[in-house]
Design a protein around this motif. Sequence first.
Motif, PDB file in Angstrom:
ATOM      1  N   LYS A 197      30.733  44.559  44.345  1.00  0.00           N
ATOM      2  CA  LYS A 197      31.643  43.421  44.572  1.00  0.00           C
ATOM      3  C   LYS A 197      32.474  43.624  45.835  1.00  0.00           C
ATOM      4  O   LYS A 197      32.770  42.655  46.537  1.00  0.00           O
ATOM      5  CB  LYS A 197      32.610  43.287  43.391  1.00  0.00           C
ATOM      6  CG  LYS A 197      32.081  42.558  42.196  1.00  0.00           C
ATOM      7  CD  LYS A 197      33.271  42.420  41.253  1.00  0.00           C
ATOM      8  CE  LYS A 197      32.906  41.902  39.918  1.00  0.00           C
ATOM      9  NZ  LYS A 197      34.087  41.917  39.028  1.00  0.00           N
ATOM     10  N   LEU A 198      32.863  44.880  46.094  1.00  0.00           N
ATOM     11  CA  LEU A 198      33.777  45.129  47.219  1.00  0.00           C
ATOM     12  C   LEU A 198      33.193  44.739  48.572  1.00  0.00           C
ATOM     13  O   LEU A 198      33.822  43.975  49.314  1.00  0.00           O
ATOM     14  CB  LEU A 198      34.253  46.588  47.209  1.00  0.00           C
ATOM     15  CG  LEU A 198      35.174  46.939  46.042  1.00  0.00           C
ATOM     16  CD1 LEU A 198      35.425  48.439  45.992  1.00  0.00           C
ATOM     17  CD2 LEU A 198      36.506  46.202  46.167  1.00  0.00           C
ATOM     18  N   PRO A 199      31.991  45.232  48.932  1.00  0.00           N
ATOM     19  CA  PRO A 199      31.444  44.793  50.225  1.00  0.00           C
ATOM     20  C   PRO A 199      31.198  43.289  50.284  1.00  0.00           C
ATOM     21  O   PRO A 199      31.385  42.668  51.332  1.00  0.00           O
ATOM     22  CB  PRO A 199      30.140  45.585  50.364  1.00  0.00           C
ATOM     23  CG  PRO A 199      29.858  46.160  49.034  1.00  0.00           C
ATOM     24  CD  PRO A 199      31.148  46.271  48.316  1.00  0.00           C
ATOM     25  N   GLN A 237      32.963  40.989  48.746  1.00  0.00           N
ATOM     26  CA  GLN A 237      34.270  40.352  48.969  1.00  0.00           C
ATOM     27  C   GLN A 237      34.678  40.496  50.430  1.00  0.00           C
ATOM     28  O   GLN A 237      35.218  39.557  51.024  1.00  0.00           O
ATOM     29  CB  GLN A 237      35.332  41.006  48.079  1.00  0.00           C
ATOM     30  CG  GLN A 237      35.274  40.545  46.647  1.00  0.00           C
ATOM     31  CD  GLN A 237      36.088  41.441  45.722  1.00  0.00           C
ATOM     32  OE1 GLN A 237      36.808  42.318  46.160  1.00  0.00           O
ATOM     33  NE2 GLN A 237      35.948  41.214  44.439  1.00  0.00           N
ATOM     34  N   HIS A 238      34.408  41.664  50.979  1.00  0.00           N
ATOM     35  CA  HIS A 238      34.785  41.895  52.373  1.00  0.00           C
ATOM     36  C   HIS A 238      34.022  40.941  53.297  1.00  0.00           C
ATOM     37  O   HIS A 238      34.611  40.306  54.180  1.00  0.00           O
ATOM     38  CB  HIS A 238      34.499  43.358  52.741  1.00  0.00           C
ATOM     39  CG  HIS A 238      34.925  43.692  54.122  1.00  0.00           C
ATOM     40  ND1 HIS A 238      34.081  44.246  55.040  1.00  0.00           N
ATOM     41  CD2 HIS A 238      36.098  43.517  54.765  1.00  0.00           C
ATOM     42  CE1 HIS A 238      34.722  44.411  56.180  1.00  0.00           C
ATOM     43  NE2 HIS A 238      35.943  43.980  56.038  1.00  0.00           N
ATOM     44  N   ARG A 246      35.295  37.175  52.633  1.00  0.00           N
ATOM     45  CA  ARG A 246      36.643  36.858  53.124  1.00  0.00           C
ATOM     46  C   ARG A 246      36.719  36.997  54.647  1.00  0.00           C
ATOM     47  O   ARG A 246      37.433  36.251  55.302  1.00  0.00           O
ATOM     48  CB  ARG A 246      37.686  37.751  52.451  1.00  0.00           C
ATOM     49  CG  ARG A 246      37.747  37.625  50.918  1.00  0.00           C
ATOM     50  CD  ARG A 246      38.293  36.299  50.420  1.00  0.00           C
ATOM     51  NE  ARG A 246      37.448  35.132  50.626  1.00  0.00           N
ATOM     52  CZ  ARG A 246      36.476  34.746  49.815  1.00  0.00           C
ATOM     53  NH1 ARG A 246      36.205  35.402  48.736  1.00  0.00           N
ATOM     54  NH2 ARG A 246      35.779  33.650  50.096  1.00  0.00           N
ATOM     55  N   THR A 247      35.993  37.974  55.214  1.00  0.00           N
ATOM     56  CA  THR A 247      36.018  38.125  56.667  1.00  0.00           C
ATOM     57  C   THR A 247      35.343  36.920  57.334  1.00  0.00           C
ATOM     58  O   THR A 247      35.843  36.397  58.338  1.00  0.00           O
ATOM     59  CB  THR A 247      35.310  39.432  57.089  1.00  0.00           C
ATOM     60  OG1 THR A 247      35.935  40.516  56.406  1.00  0.00           O
ATOM     61  CG2 THR A 247      35.424  39.674  58.580  1.00  0.00           C
ATOM     62  N   GLU A 303      35.134  33.948  56.088  1.00  0.00           N
ATOM     63  CA  GLU A 303      36.045  32.807  55.913  1.00  0.00           C
ATOM     64  C   GLU A 303      37.177  32.864  56.943  1.00  0.00           C
ATOM     65  O   GLU A 303      37.527  31.850  57.560  1.00  0.00           O
ATOM     66  CB  GLU A 303      36.624  32.816  54.493  1.00  0.00           C
ATOM     67  CG  GLU A 303      37.470  31.588  54.195  1.00  0.00           C
ATOM     68  CD  GLU A 303      38.164  31.658  52.836  1.00  0.00           C
ATOM     69  OE1 GLU A 303      38.048  32.674  52.136  1.00  0.00           O
ATOM     70  OE2 GLU A 303      38.851  30.675  52.501  1.00  0.00           O
ATOM     71  N   LEU A 357      28.504  37.041  44.821  1.00  0.00           N
ATOM     72  CA  LEU A 357      29.622  37.555  44.017  1.00  0.00           C
ATOM     73  C   LEU A 357      29.649  36.910  42.637  1.00  0.00           C
ATOM     74  O   LEU A 357      29.865  37.575  41.629  1.00  0.00           O
ATOM     75  CB  LEU A 357      30.936  37.225  44.711  1.00  0.00           C
ATOM     76  CG  LEU A 357      31.625  38.306  45.512  1.00  0.00           C
ATOM     77  CD1 LEU A 357      32.860  37.735  46.197  1.00  0.00           C
ATOM     78  CD2 LEU A 357      32.018  39.480  44.638  1.00  0.00           C
ATOM     79  N   GLN A 358      29.435  35.615  42.617  1.00  0.00           N
ATOM     80  CA  GLN A 358      29.496  34.905  41.335  1.00  0.00           C
ATOM     81  C   GLN A 358      28.343  35.315  40.435  1.00  0.00           C
ATOM     82  O   GLN A 358      28.511  35.467  39.228  1.00  0.00           O
ATOM     83  CB  GLN A 358      29.486  33.403  41.570  1.00  0.00           C
ATOM     84  CG  GLN A 358      30.772  32.956  42.240  1.00  0.00           C
ATOM     85  CD  GLN A 358      31.032  31.486  42.047  1.00  0.00           C
ATOM     86  OE1 GLN A 358      30.435  30.849  41.206  1.00  0.00           O
ATOM     87  NE2 GLN A 358      31.920  30.935  42.833  1.00  0.00           N
ATOM     88  N   ASP A 403      29.159  38.674  39.153  1.00  0.00           N
ATOM     89  CA  ASP A 403      30.231  38.583  38.176  1.00  0.00           C
ATOM     90  C   ASP A 403      29.697  38.084  36.828  1.00  0.00           C
ATOM     91  O   ASP A 403      30.066  38.607  35.771  1.00  0.00           O
ATOM     92  CB  ASP A 403      31.296  37.621  38.723  1.00  0.00           C
ATOM     93  CG  ASP A 403      32.648  37.898  38.135  1.00  0.00           C
ATOM     94  OD1 ASP A 403      33.003  39.073  37.998  1.00  0.00           O
ATOM     95  OD2 ASP A 403      33.337  36.935  37.792  1.00  0.00           O
ATOM     96  N   SER A 404      28.820  37.110  36.882  1.00  0.00           N
ATOM     97  CA  SER A 404      28.226  36.597  35.648  1.00  0.00           C
ATOM     98  C   SER A 404      27.338  37.667  35.011  1.00  0.00           C
ATOM     99  O   SER A 404      27.302  37.830  33.788  1.00  0.00           O
ATOM    100  CB  SER A 404      27.391  35.347  35.931  1.00  0.00           C
ATOM    101  OG  SER A 404      28.199  34.354  36.495  1.00  0.00           O
ATOM    102  N   ALA A 428      30.130  29.775  33.982  1.00  0.00           N
ATOM    103  CA  ALA A 428      29.417  30.862  34.685  1.00  0.00           C
ATOM    104  C   ALA A 428      27.923  30.761  34.429  1.00  0.00           C
ATOM    105  O   ALA A 428      27.107  30.938  35.341  1.00  0.00           O
ATOM    106  CB  ALA A 428      29.954  32.214  34.224  1.00  0.00           C
TER     107      ALA A 428
END
Lengths: 248, 127
Positions: A25-27, A29-30, A33-34, A36, A66-67, A70-71, A135
Amino acid sequence: MAHIHVQAPAEDFGRLFLAMAEELKLPLQHIARTAELQASVQSHAAVSEALLDNLRDMQQSADMSLQLLDSYLLSLRLSLDPDARLSLEPVSVSAVLHDTAQELRYVASQYGVRLRLHVQGRYEPVMAHRQALQAALVSLGYAVIEALPASGMKQMDLQLATHRTKQGIVAGLYGELDNLTPQNLRRGRELHGHVRQPLVGILAGSAAGVFVAEAILAAMASRLRVGRYQKMPGFAVTLPASEQLQLV
Amino acid sequence: MSHIVVLEPNVRLAQTYSQALEAWGYSVAVCHSAQDAVSAADTHTPDLVMLELQLVAHSGIEFLYEFRSYYDWRQIPAMVVSNVPPGEFADSQQLLSRHLGVRAYHYKPRTSLQVLHHSLENILQPA
């Protein structure tokens, strides 16, 4: 030389995947967000529209992954913990379908898929877990959207629809998926985990989105099935109407 | 200019948040540990603390308890941006909002920068 095979229980692998999925998830998210941030900052500068489109696509792809992850985590947690149950409450299927459509709209446009929402009438609430149901539908939606371009249709439509049956309220996603039949879904369930393409006639990849959705729905005591709506095949789930609120 | 302490253990994500916050006109102190965040707040009292709950050595909840134990910082709003699903705090909403001053809870995998921006504006807007 003797080889010793140590077979780890499936549950251990499940926990390993759980930890790995959390790390992944971390990469993501990075990246999301980057991309965006850059799209937002660069939109004020003199850069090409193509670059901005690429940044937005990158963000959406990372958010979509990511989603799905997450699901997947949700379904894995539910399968690993025998005591884990989703607490069900009265939920409006129409509202969930509306929010699902909102989440899928951008990715549908990326794939050239026209997304339609068909909600007929006002149905009573169903017993479900709202976030989990959404989800599951979003996971299914991504899977179907990715599959539709292979249908060869000039105009690709994905319908998110709900209707009532004797058994309850049906929520489903329908499109030109000619090979989607109850037999093929049943066969896919048998092959899932054993072959690379368990739903080979319908989806090119591992069909993770379908099986993740199925696992989440199973935790709500519901079962994914093949349904039809306005002559189009699709994935559907029948949810029991909330009898609590019928008296209100 | 509002000042925000960002407590985020992931260095790269913290950098992205910091760049975004600065682009929106906030001044930012980025911290990767609870102790650093306390020191940063001591150096420059923030208008808001934005934090992840999963930290190294401490939990974000422990940090908030300590943060609230200082009289001067009791009214500073906190915003959680975490990989811990909010459902895990379903029974503790009152603890988070009333006792620990958490004004917004955002689940990271489903929170865009745009959503964060709106949330920050809502919390920091003058009464």
